[in-house]
Design a protein around this motif. Sequence first.
Motif, short mmCIF file in Angstrom:
data_model
loop_
_atom_site.label_atom_id
_atom_site.label_comp_id
_atom_site.label_asym_id
_atom_site.label_seq_id
_atom_site.Cartn_x
_atom_site.Cartn_y
_atom_site.Cartn_z
N ARG A 187 0.98 -1.14 -0.13
CA ARG A 187 -0.08 -0.06 -0.08
C ARG A 187 0.81 1.41 0.04
N GLY A 188 1.88 1.12 0.85
CA GLY A 188 2.79 2.22 0.81
C GLY A 188 3.54 2.54 -0.49
N ARG A 189 3.88 1.47 -1.02
CA ARG A 189 4.62 1.57 -2.42
C ARG A 189 3.54 1.91 -3.61
N ALA A 190 2.33 1.68 -3.45
CA ALA A 190 1.40 2.24 -4.29
C ALA A 190 1.19 3.71 -4.14
N ALA A 191 1.23 3.99 -2.82
CA ALA A 191 0.92 5.56 -2.86
C ALA A 191 2.50 6.34 -3.17
N LEU A 192 3.36 6.02 -3.11
CA LEU A 192 4.77 6.75 -3.58
C LEU A 192 4.67 6.51 -5.13
N ALA A 193 4.17 5.60 -5.65
CA ALA A 193 4.23 5.72 -7.11
C ALA A 193 2.92 6.45 -7.91
N SER A 194 1.79 6.37 -7.09
CA SER A 194 0.47 7.19 -7.64
C SER A 194 0.42 8.65 -7.19
N GLY A 195 1.13 8.81 -6.07
CA GLY A 195 1.06 10.21 -5.68
C GLY A 195 -0.14 10.58 -4.53
N SER A 196 -0.74 9.40 -4.24
CA SER A 196 -1.92 9.52 -3.27
C SER A 196 -1.23 9.67 -1.81
N VAL A 197 -1.12 10.97 -1.43
CA VAL A 197 -0.29 11.28 -0.26
C VAL A 197 -1.02 10.75 1.10
N GLN A 198 -2.46 10.63 0.93
CA GLN A 198 -2.99 9.99 2.12
C GLN A 198 -3.35 8.71 2.29
N ASP A 199 -2.75 7.83 1.36
CA ASP A 199 -3.22 6.59 1.12
C ASP A 199 -2.26 5.26 1.53
N GLY A 200 -1.35 5.78 2.22
CA GLY A 200 -0.06 4.85 2.41
C GLY A 200 0.80 5.21 3.32
N VAL A 201 1.42 4.44 4.04
CA VAL A 201 2.51 4.87 5.01
C VAL A 201 3.97 5.24 4.14
N ILE A 202 4.32 6.84 4.43
CA ILE A 202 5.16 7.15 3.55
C ILE A 202 6.44 7.62 4.68
N THR A 203 7.61 6.96 4.57
CA THR A 203 8.69 7.03 5.41
C THR A 203 9.33 8.38 5.22
N ALA A 204 9.36 9.25 6.35
CA ALA A 204 10.04 10.64 6.21
C ALA A 204 10.70 10.89 7.50
N GLY A 205 11.70 11.65 7.69
CA GLY A 205 12.28 12.15 8.80
C GLY A 205 12.17 13.68 9.29
N GLN A 206 12.17 14.03 10.36
CA GLN A 206 12.27 15.41 10.73
C GLN A 206 12.61 16.48 9.96
N VAL A 207 13.69 15.80 9.07
CA VAL A 207 14.45 17.04 8.18
C VAL A 207 13.46 17.64 7.18
N ILE A 208 12.42 16.94 7.01
CA ILE A 208 11.38 17.51 5.92
C ILE A 208 11.17 19.18 6.46
N GLY A 209 11.34 19.49 7.42
CA GLY A 209 11.25 20.91 7.80
C GLY A 209 12.35 21.79 7.42
N LEU A 210 13.43 21.23 6.85
CA LEU A 210 14.59 21.94 6.17
C LEU A 210 14.59 21.83 4.71
N ILE A 211 13.53 21.23 4.03
CA ILE A 211 13.66 20.90 2.70
C ILE A 211 12.64 21.84 1.94
N ASP A 212 13.07 22.61 1.06
CA ASP A 212 12.18 23.45 0.46
C ASP A 212 12.50 23.65 -1.12
N ASP A 213 13.08 22.49 -1.76
CA ASP A 213 13.09 22.49 -3.06
C ASP A 213 13.41 21.07 -3.56
N ILE A 214 13.35 20.83 -4.85
CA ILE A 214 13.48 19.48 -5.41
C ILE A 214 14.69 19.59 -6.60
#
Length: 323
Positions: free
Chosen positions: A270-297
Amino acid sequence: MKNRVTELLRIRYPIIQGGMQWVGLAELASAVSNAGGLGVLTALTQPTPEDLRQEIARMHAMTDKPFGVNLTILPTINPPPYAEYVAAIIEGHVNVVETAGNSPKEFITLFHQNDIKIIHKCTTVRHALSAERNGVDAVSIDGFECAGHPGEDDVPGLILIPAAVRALQIPVIASGGIGDGRGFAAALALGAEGINMGTRFCVTQEAPIHQNIKQALVAATERDTRLIFRTMHNTARVFKNAISDEVVKMESRPGGCQFEEIRSLVAGVRGRAALASGSVQDGVITAGQVIGLIDDIPSCADLIERIVADAKQYLAKATTYFS
């Protein structure tokens, strides 16, 4: 840069891409290696050892630089055929193995006989010392800020990194909460000789993740992670979304909950499907607290060069405070 980590791994910068389930594919790993860091494939993302052989072959076609493979040894009733994955790694002429989970002791001699360096990821100093005694070449020490499993001691990197450096003779690589030049500079100042980044490399152009997920991580703050599986003593830090909120709610009930009650919510597919489909609310997405310091791609190349340049700047600035 030149230190024990760059010499051990034969890389330009001591910056390692963490082995991440569903994300550690050749597209991302080759970009990191080509940029001067160490890209890492994730063995168990591949369904079989033969699939891993094919992914390693794809990696060789995409880079001529050193790269690694993450092999997480899980304490499960029906374990994967680890010996066959090890054989695929050896046959693929991989330079480095990042091990995690249970001790890799039974494979260390075999890896070394085939000139493969071993980095073992730990969340405690006591486990790092055990890994050193078993003969690994370096340790990646994971602070409480990290994505995924931070252990059960809840010790943040500011304490854990220098504690590991003080206790160990082998190189220490700082992991957890690092995503920019300030974090790199801080890790070096704390005595680490390299950094390991997972979440930050997820938010790059080459990461095999849907753009919606990347944008959600960019928009997030340092408060937008949740700790799940706390009541089961298998803590995991993940992105705050509908799924992780529901898991925390169920764990918070009087008496908690059984894993079977949340299995469908946290299932890996389910988490893998969310990563592939972009369904942010539909699976477990692993992320650390460093997301607060990320502002670009950025691209991996731009990210690594920026981190190195900024680290030099911050370290140089710090020296001006002393007369």
